[in-house]
Scaffold this motif. Sequence first.
Motif, PDB file in Angstrom:
ATOM      1  N   GLY A 178       0.852  -1.175   0.000  1.00  0.00           N
ATOM      2  CA  GLY A 178       0.000   0.000   0.000  1.00  0.00           C
ATOM      3  C   GLY A 178       0.892   1.231   0.000  1.00  0.00           C
ATOM      4  N   TYR A 179       0.438   2.307   0.634  1.00  0.00           N
ATOM      5  CA  TYR A 179       1.234   3.532   0.693  1.00  0.00           C
ATOM      6  C   TYR A 179       2.377   3.354   1.689  1.00  0.00           C
ATOM      7  CZ  TYR A 179      -2.374   6.152  -1.841  1.00  0.00           C
ATOM      8  OH  TYR A 179      -3.246   6.627  -2.796  1.00  0.00           O
ATOM      9  N   LEU A 180       3.609   3.505   1.215  1.00  0.00           N
ATOM     10  CA  LEU A 180       4.787   3.470   2.070  1.00  0.00           C
ATOM     11  C   LEU A 180       5.281   4.896   2.310  1.00  0.00           C
ATOM     12  CD1 LEU A 180       6.803   0.525   0.457  1.00  0.00           C
ATOM     13  CD2 LEU A 180       5.438   0.455   2.552  1.00  0.00           C
ATOM     14  N   ARG A 181       5.861   5.125   3.459  1.00  0.00           N
ATOM     15  CA  ARG A 181       6.340   6.455   3.819  1.00  0.00           C
ATOM     16  C   ARG A 181       7.696   6.713   3.156  1.00  0.00           C
ATOM     17  NH1 ARG A 181       5.011   8.429   9.842  1.00  0.00           N
ATOM     18  NH2 ARG A 181       3.008   7.590   9.094  1.00  0.00           N
ATOM     19  N   THR A 182       7.658   6.862   1.835  1.00  0.00           N
ATOM     20  CA  THR A 182       8.839   7.158   1.027  1.00  0.00           C
ATOM     21  C   THR A 182       8.564   8.439   0.244  1.00  0.00           C
ATOM     22  OG1 THR A 182       8.071   5.955  -0.923  1.00  0.00           O
ATOM     23  CG2 THR A 182       9.224   4.672   0.765  1.00  0.00           C
ATOM     24  N   ASP A 183       9.440   8.754  -0.710  1.00  0.00           N
ATOM     25  CA  ASP A 183       9.226   9.950  -1.533  1.00  0.00           C
ATOM     26  C   ASP A 183       8.446   9.638  -2.807  1.00  0.00           C
ATOM     27  OD1 ASP A 183      11.110   8.566  -2.964  1.00  0.00           O
ATOM     28  OD2 ASP A 183      12.605  10.167  -3.004  1.00  0.00           O
ATOM     29  N   PHE A 184       7.744   8.492  -2.830  1.00  0.00           N
ATOM     30  CA  PHE A 184       6.984   8.073  -4.010  1.00  0.00           C
ATOM     31  C   PHE A 184       5.988   9.146  -4.459  1.00  0.00           C
ATOM     32  CE2 PHE A 184       3.190   5.900  -5.774  1.00  0.00           C
ATOM     33  CZ  PHE A 184       3.773   5.228  -6.837  1.00  0.00           C
ATOM     34  N   LEU A 185       5.414   9.894  -3.496  1.00  0.00           N
ATOM     35  CA  LEU A 185       4.405  10.897  -3.832  1.00  0.00           C
ATOM     36  C   LEU A 185       4.982  12.307  -3.895  1.00  0.00           C
ATOM     37  CD1 LEU A 185       1.405   9.564  -1.706  1.00  0.00           C
ATOM     38  CD2 LEU A 185       1.746   9.367  -4.174  1.00  0.00           C
ATOM     39  N   ARG A 186       6.305  12.416  -3.903  1.00  0.00           N
ATOM     40  CA  ARG A 186       6.928  13.733  -4.049  1.00  0.00           C
ATOM     41  C   ARG A 186       7.190  14.006  -5.542  1.00  0.00           C
ATOM     42  NH1 ARG A 186       8.169  15.501   1.006  1.00  0.00           N
ATOM     43  NH2 ARG A 186       8.510  13.894   2.603  1.00  0.00           N
ATOM     44  N   PRO A 187       7.225  15.279  -5.939  1.00  0.00           N
ATOM     45  CA  PRO A 187       7.420  15.615  -7.359  1.00  0.00           C
ATOM     46  C   PRO A 187       8.641  14.962  -7.996  1.00  0.00           C
ATOM     47  CG  PRO A 187       6.752  17.556  -6.130  1.00  0.00           C
ATOM     48  CD  PRO A 187       6.986  16.474  -5.109  1.00  0.00           C
ATOM     49  N   SER A 188       9.671  14.642  -7.198  1.00  0.00           N
ATOM     50  CA  SER A 188      10.872  14.022  -7.758  1.00  0.00           C
ATOM     51  C   SER A 188      10.621  12.592  -8.223  1.00  0.00           C
ATOM     52  CB  SER A 188      11.996  14.017  -6.717  1.00  0.00           C
ATOM     53  OG  SER A 188      11.591  13.307  -5.543  1.00  0.00           O
ATOM     54  N   SER A 245      -1.767  -2.620   6.099  1.00  0.00           N
ATOM     55  CA  SER A 245      -3.189  -2.822   6.401  1.00  0.00           C
ATOM     56  C   SER A 245      -4.071  -2.142   5.361  1.00  0.00           C
ATOM     57  CB  SER A 245      -3.519  -2.291   7.796  1.00  0.00           C
ATOM     58  OG  SER A 245      -3.196  -0.907   7.903  1.00  0.00           O
ATOM     59  N   ASP A 246      -3.590  -1.032   4.767  1.00  0.00           N
ATOM     60  CA  ASP A 246      -4.369  -0.378   3.716  1.00  0.00           C
ATOM     61  C   ASP A 246      -4.452  -1.259   2.480  1.00  0.00           C
ATOM     62  OD1 ASP A 246      -1.647  -0.027   3.217  1.00  0.00           O
ATOM     63  OD2 ASP A 246      -1.832   2.059   2.550  1.00  0.00           O
ATOM     64  N   SER A 247      -3.342  -1.900   2.133  1.00  0.00           N
ATOM     65  CA  SER A 247      -3.328  -2.813   0.993  1.00  0.00           C
ATOM     66  C   SER A 247      -4.271  -3.985   1.220  1.00  0.00           C
ATOM     67  CB  SER A 247      -1.903  -3.313   0.744  1.00  0.00           C
ATOM     68  OG  SER A 247      -1.840  -4.170  -0.371  1.00  0.00           O
ATOM     69  N   TYR A 248      -4.218  -4.540   2.424  1.00  0.00           N
ATOM     70  CA  TYR A 248      -5.089  -5.680   2.755  1.00  0.00           C
ATOM     71  C   TYR A 248      -6.561  -5.286   2.648  1.00  0.00           C
ATOM     72  CZ  TYR A 248      -7.215  -9.492   5.378  1.00  0.00           C
ATOM     73  OH  TYR A 248      -8.015 -10.545   5.752  1.00  0.00           O
ATOM     74  N   GLY A 249      -6.929  -4.135   3.187  1.00  0.00           N
ATOM     75  CA  GLY A 249      -8.321  -3.697   3.145  1.00  0.00           C
ATOM     76  C   GLY A 249      -8.808  -3.441   1.728  1.00  0.00           C
ATOM     77  N   LEU A 250      -7.982  -2.812   0.906  1.00  0.00           N
ATOM     78  CA  LEU A 250      -8.372  -2.541  -0.475  1.00  0.00           C
ATOM     79  C   LEU A 250      -8.480  -3.830  -1.287  1.00  0.00           C
ATOM     80  CD1 LEU A 250      -6.163   0.615  -1.121  1.00  0.00           C
ATOM     81  CD2 LEU A 250      -8.673   0.550  -1.098  1.00  0.00           C
ATOM     82  N   ALA A 251      -7.602  -4.801  -1.021  1.00  0.00           N
ATOM     83  CA  ALA A 251      -7.673  -6.078  -1.728  1.00  0.00           C
ATOM     84  C   ALA A 251      -8.949  -6.828  -1.388  1.00  0.00           C
ATOM     85  CB  ALA A 251      -6.450  -6.929  -1.394  1.00  0.00           C
ATOM     86  N   LYS A 252      -9.304  -6.833  -0.115  1.00  0.00           N
ATOM     87  CA  LYS A 252     -10.546  -7.503   0.299  1.00  0.00           C
ATOM     88  C   LYS A 252     -11.757  -6.853  -0.357  1.00  0.00           C
ATOM     89  CE  LYS A 252     -11.200 -10.067   3.459  1.00  0.00           C
ATOM     90  NZ  LYS A 252     -11.475 -11.518   3.535  1.00  0.00           N
ATOM     91  N   ALA A 253     -11.780  -5.534  -0.412  1.00  0.00           N
ATOM     92  CA  ALA A 253     -12.897  -4.824  -1.041  1.00  0.00           C
ATOM     93  C   ALA A 253     -12.966  -5.137  -2.525  1.00  0.00           C
ATOM     94  CB  ALA A 253     -12.755  -3.317  -0.814  1.00  0.00           C
ATOM     95  N   ARG A 254     -11.814  -5.248  -3.182  1.00  0.00           N
ATOM     96  CA  ARG A 254     -11.766  -5.561  -4.610  1.00  0.00           C
ATOM     97  C   ARG A 254     -12.310  -6.958  -4.875  1.00  0.00           C
ATOM     98  NH1 ARG A 254     -12.593  -4.867  -9.788  1.00  0.00           N
ATOM     99  NH2 ARG A 254     -11.012  -5.802 -11.149  1.00  0.00           N
TER     100      ARG A 254
END
Length: 275
Positions: A178-188, A245-254
């Motif tokens: 799921g969302y990891l606390r990296t710079d993945f969502l930064r403009p770079s 846990s976000d990945s797990y929840g989204l997978a179950k919903a899918r």
Amino acid sequence: MTDNTTWFVTGASRGLGLELVKQLLADGRDVTATTRSADRLRANLGGTDTSRLRAIEVDLADERQVQEAVAAAGDIDVVVNNAGYGFLAAVEEVTDAEARQMFDVQVFGVWNVLRAVLPSLRERRRGHIVNVSSILGLTAFGGWGLYCAGKYALEGLTESLAAEVAGLGIRVTLVEPGYLRTDFLRPSSLGLATRTVDGYEAIREMTQAHLAMPGTQLGDPAKAAAAIIELADRADGPLHQLLGSDSYGLAKARIEALAQDVEAGRELAVTTDVS
């Protein structure tokens, strides 16, 4: 140190890849790491002992460069295809060049690595391939069409690969964070629409919300890297490994939404059989 295995890791100079290389080196593993900048990788490793590191600048879309990097690594035990980046734009807004660049990294780059490593793994009848996908390889949201397209393609490629090499002593894992606390969502690290189209205001709002997210993501990249190492060290493990846990929840919903769609379409589906 648990095992002196040799690892080949792509996309190693930042984020999850960087954390993985740090932990592998601390464990005393031999690591060949591909990056767009070997200097940046070494700088980001800080005080980590890099005596077992081979850092190689590689354009993953260049098959010759990939083959040379794999040959330099020697007998590889674990391959981690981690290179990738995000992209936020409506499908209509994505240019041909942007789409091709994404697939060069997330699909064709991975395929180049697989073609280069599989002959040795197959001959030795051992090895583990870990392809880093995303929860967005299992589900999709508006604005993520290009990124999802690449990850969905990676998922199909990897599932087929797993079936092909199951009897050859080669293990395959799809990691879906799921969302990891990296710079993945930064403009770079995040591609954005170079041209915007009227009517997609919701995607503009979602983009701004994501740009404000860094530092608040649930996922810990150090724990994610440790989980990948654990998966490689184990003799078992699922083909699909969710992280977060976000990945797990989204997978179950899918799964639930897909099951509902399948049942909703059953009556029409069975009418198309030959009578």
